[in-house]
Scaffold this active site. Structure first.
Site, short mmCIF file in Angstrom:
data_model
loop_
_atom_site.label_atom_id
_atom_site.label_comp_id
_atom_site.label_asym_id
_atom_site.label_seq_id
_atom_site.Cartn_x
_atom_site.Cartn_y
_atom_site.Cartn_z
N LEU A 129 0.83 -1.20 0.00
CA LEU A 129 0.00 0.00 0.00
C LEU A 129 0.87 1.25 0.00
O LEU A 129 0.53 2.27 -0.60
CB LEU A 129 -0.90 -0.01 1.24
CG LEU A 129 -1.87 1.15 1.42
CD1 LEU A 129 -2.94 1.14 0.34
CD2 LEU A 129 -2.52 1.09 2.81
N ALA A 130 2.00 1.19 0.70
CA ALA A 130 2.95 2.31 0.78
C ALA A 130 4.33 1.75 1.05
O ALA A 130 4.47 0.67 1.63
CB ALA A 130 2.54 3.29 1.88
N SER A 131 5.35 2.50 0.62
CA SER A 131 6.72 2.04 0.79
C SER A 131 7.61 3.21 1.18
O SER A 131 7.47 4.32 0.66
CB SER A 131 7.23 1.41 -0.51
OG SER A 131 8.58 1.05 -0.40
N ALA A 132 8.52 2.96 2.13
CA ALA A 132 9.47 3.99 2.55
C ALA A 132 10.84 3.35 2.71
O ALA A 132 11.02 2.17 2.41
CB ALA A 132 9.01 4.64 3.85
N SER A 133 11.80 4.12 3.20
CA SER A 133 13.18 3.65 3.23
C SER A 133 13.40 2.54 4.25
O SER A 133 14.26 1.68 4.05
CB SER A 133 14.12 4.82 3.54
OG SER A 133 13.73 5.45 4.74
N GLN A 136 7.68 -1.04 4.73
CA GLN A 136 6.56 -0.86 3.81
C GLN A 136 5.31 -1.50 4.41
O GLN A 136 5.39 -2.27 5.37
CB GLN A 136 6.86 -1.40 2.43
CG GLN A 136 6.98 -2.88 2.27
CD GLN A 136 7.39 -3.24 0.83
OE1 GLN A 136 8.09 -2.49 0.15
NE2 GLN A 136 6.96 -4.41 0.38
N VAL A 137 4.16 -1.14 3.84
CA VAL A 137 2.87 -1.50 4.43
C VAL A 137 2.06 -2.34 3.45
O VAL A 137 1.96 -2.01 2.27
CB VAL A 137 2.09 -0.22 4.81
CG1 VAL A 137 0.69 -0.58 5.32
CG2 VAL A 137 2.85 0.57 5.86
N LYS A 152 2.74 -3.45 8.80
CA LYS A 152 3.98 -2.71 8.51
C LYS A 152 5.15 -3.64 8.78
O LYS A 152 5.25 -4.24 9.86
CB LYS A 152 4.06 -1.47 9.40
CG LYS A 152 5.25 -0.56 9.11
CD LYS A 152 5.15 0.71 9.96
CE LYS A 152 6.29 1.67 9.67
NZ LYS A 152 6.16 2.93 10.46
N ASP A 287 6.06 13.72 14.96
CA ASP A 287 6.31 13.60 13.52
C ASP A 287 5.03 13.89 12.75
O ASP A 287 4.63 13.13 11.85
CB ASP A 287 6.82 12.18 13.21
CG ASP A 287 7.54 12.10 11.87
OD1 ASP A 287 7.95 13.17 11.34
OD2 ASP A 287 7.69 10.99 11.33
#
Length: 546
Positions: A129-133, A136-137, A152, A287
């Protein structure tokens, strides 16, 4: 240094040279390692001749990869350290990282949970669904009740990569601190250490789960903020399972307006949420950038904020809250003397700080700001200017205040983006005044009594026994003290007598030696020597007797 680390270091130096970072430092101030690198790697030319320094630094962070991108994002919030043009460029950094394959995510989740995904979940979607460094989800449903969830998962093998990059960043920070004279104000070693703690905390998703649970409990039943439920029985260090939420990204103004959202109330709710977290709960989401905030589709006339990603939180103790609230009230009343005194009282600046000079410095910086209408004044920038001024008077870095100031800038920016006429001061003032009212005066005394009542109710029956025991111990200690004092006096008297006898003996010894040299007084010399021997013997016996 391992061959892999050496290769990575070469890559970092190459990127810095290609982006012309070394040329941002005047030649006369360039450290010799920088000049040596430029001359040794002569084939690496500056590709960014026409760009300003902020853009060069941003592009360098982007080229260095996700760990450095996150570091740049953190630096963008440290406007107390960086010039505005660099901070604004770094704020443009985006954590764009290609997702890792769904099969790898599946293996990581199953290894952490100790069972197959199908045992616990239905409809697991291998497309993220989403990806970061760092993580990811993926979406799925709980097998037990069909509730929609998100999972996650930390990227496989990311920890060794992060640790290697952190070691290199620490080495570069030490080089900068040693060879760049102007780096003292930037404190590169402290900044890298702060980032190291932050990013290593993000690798432990159990910490994020605990933060989310705490924040959710603090806002149970609230109309201002909703935090998704965490399913702790399925959480591990590398896996976080929580309720899936649906909402409008807070930065999507068009979608919010199309949904009929009350934008004024939404903006004020953001301020309400922030000050409630800080002054009521002493625990705040640190954050709150637009990517972590959504707005519920339901009841747009009474909008509800939804907060996710609680990996970074801040806390304040009672004294920090009191000084912070008093500071806000004092500088909005233009009582700069009180602001200076509060900084000294709180220990934020050294106790020997000259309050008059500090007051004048604060007045010089803040007075022009307060010439504007209150509705146009930025709380975050007031704090920033205040901290920068205090730093000239050796204010130590207060990590909790840095997080607070960063979060306040986020909240303020979002609020004015949603509703440009937002008067932050009018929205926040009731919270500050109410908190101060709760802390001082009769109500505060009554609250303190109520808070301590259970403790005293438990201890009161023991009070007579405690008083008796204290008196008994005091009497015993008095007798012991009297005995010690008598022994001390006796010992002192004996020591004095011994010193007297030894002194007389020394005098007789000298006299005896002198008389022995005179033939007509030999008998008297012998008598003196005998007396000296007797005095020394008595003196020695007295020193030995105690």
């Amino acid at each position: 240094m391992t061959p892999k680390e050496f290769k990575r270091l070469y890559r970092i130096i190459s990127i810095l040279l290609e982006q012309g970072i070394d040329e941002l430092v005047p030649a006369r101030y360039q450290p010799w390692p920088g000049r040596l690198a430029r001359r040794s790697l002569f084939w690496l030319k500056n590709k960014r001749q026409g760009l300003n320094r902020g853009a060069r630094i941003r592009l360098a962070f982007e080229a260095l990869g996700p760990i450095f991108i996150k570091f740049g994002q953190m630096l963008s919030t440290r406007r107390d350290l960086l010039p505005p043009d660099i901070a604004e460029e770094l704020a443009l950094l985006q954590d764009r990282v290609p997702p890792f394959c769904g099969q790898a995510a599946r293996r990581q989740i199953e290894a952490s949970l100790g069972c197959t995904i199908e045992t616990l979940f239905d409809d697991f979607d291998e497309t993220p669904l989403a990806s970061a460094s760092i993580a990811q989800v993926h979406t799925a449903r709980l097998k037990e009740n069909g509730r929609e969830i998100v999972i996650k998962v930390i990227r496989p093998d990311i920890e060794p990569v992060i640790e290697a990059d952190l070691r290199l960043m620490q080495a570069l920070a030490r080089l900068v601190a040693r060879f760049v004279p102007q780096s003292g104000r930037l404190r590169p070693i402290e900044v890298v250490e702060e980032y190291r703690k932050t990013i290593l905390d993000e690798l432990n998703l159990m910490r994020e789960a605990a933060n989310a649970i705490q924040l959710r409990r603090n806002f149970t039943g609230s109309e201002a903020l909703y935090v998704p439920e965490v399913f702790t029985e399925h959480c591990r260090e590398q896996v976080l399972v929580m309720e899936r939420i649906y909402g409008i990204p807070v930065s999507d103004i068009a979608a919010l307006e199309a949904n009929g959202t009350n934008m004024k109330l939404l903006a004020e709710r953001g301020v309400e949420v922030f000050f409630t977290q800080v002054f009521r709960d002493s625990f705040f989401h640190a954050d709150m950038h637009p990517g972590n905030i959504f707005v519920s589709y339901e009841h747009p006339e009474n909008p509800l904020w939804i907060g996710i990603d609680c990996g970074i939180v801040g806390t304040l103790n009672r004294e920090d809250k009191r000084y912070l609230a008093e500071n806000f009230l004092a500088f909005f009343n233009r009582d700069y003397r009180r602001v200076a005194e509060l900084h000294v009282e709180s220990g934020w600046v050294p106790p020997d700080t000259k309050v008059d000079e500090f007051e004048f410095a604060i007045r010089t910086v803040l007075e022009p700001i307060f010439e504007k209408p209150l509705s146009e004044i930025s709380f975050g920038h007031v704090l920033l200017n205040l901290f920068n001024t205090a730093r000239r008077f050796n204010m130590q870095v207060q990590p909790q205040l840095v997080l607070l100031q960063k979060t306040l800038l986020y909240v303020e920016g979002l609020g004015r983006q949603l509703y440009p006429q937002l008067d932050l001061w009018q929205t926040a003032k009731p919270y500050l005044e109410n908190w101060m009212y709760q802390q001082v005066g009769p109500k505060a005394v009554w609250n303190a009594i109520k808070e301590k009542a259970p403790f005293w109710a438990e201890k009161l029956p023991e009070l007579p026994e405690l008083v008796y025991e204290t008196l008994r111990q005091t009497r015993h200690q008095q007798r012991h003290f009297d005995q010690m004092f008598a022994d001390f006096r006796r010992h002192s008297r004996r020591q004095g007598q011994a010193r007297y006898l030894l002194g007389v003996g020394a005098s007789l010894l000298l006299a005896g030696v002198f008389l022995l040299t005179q033939k007509q007084h030999i008998e008297w010399g012998q008598i003196s020597l005998a007396g000296a021997g007797l005095c020394w013997l008595l003196g020695w016996l007295r020193t030995r007797s105690h």
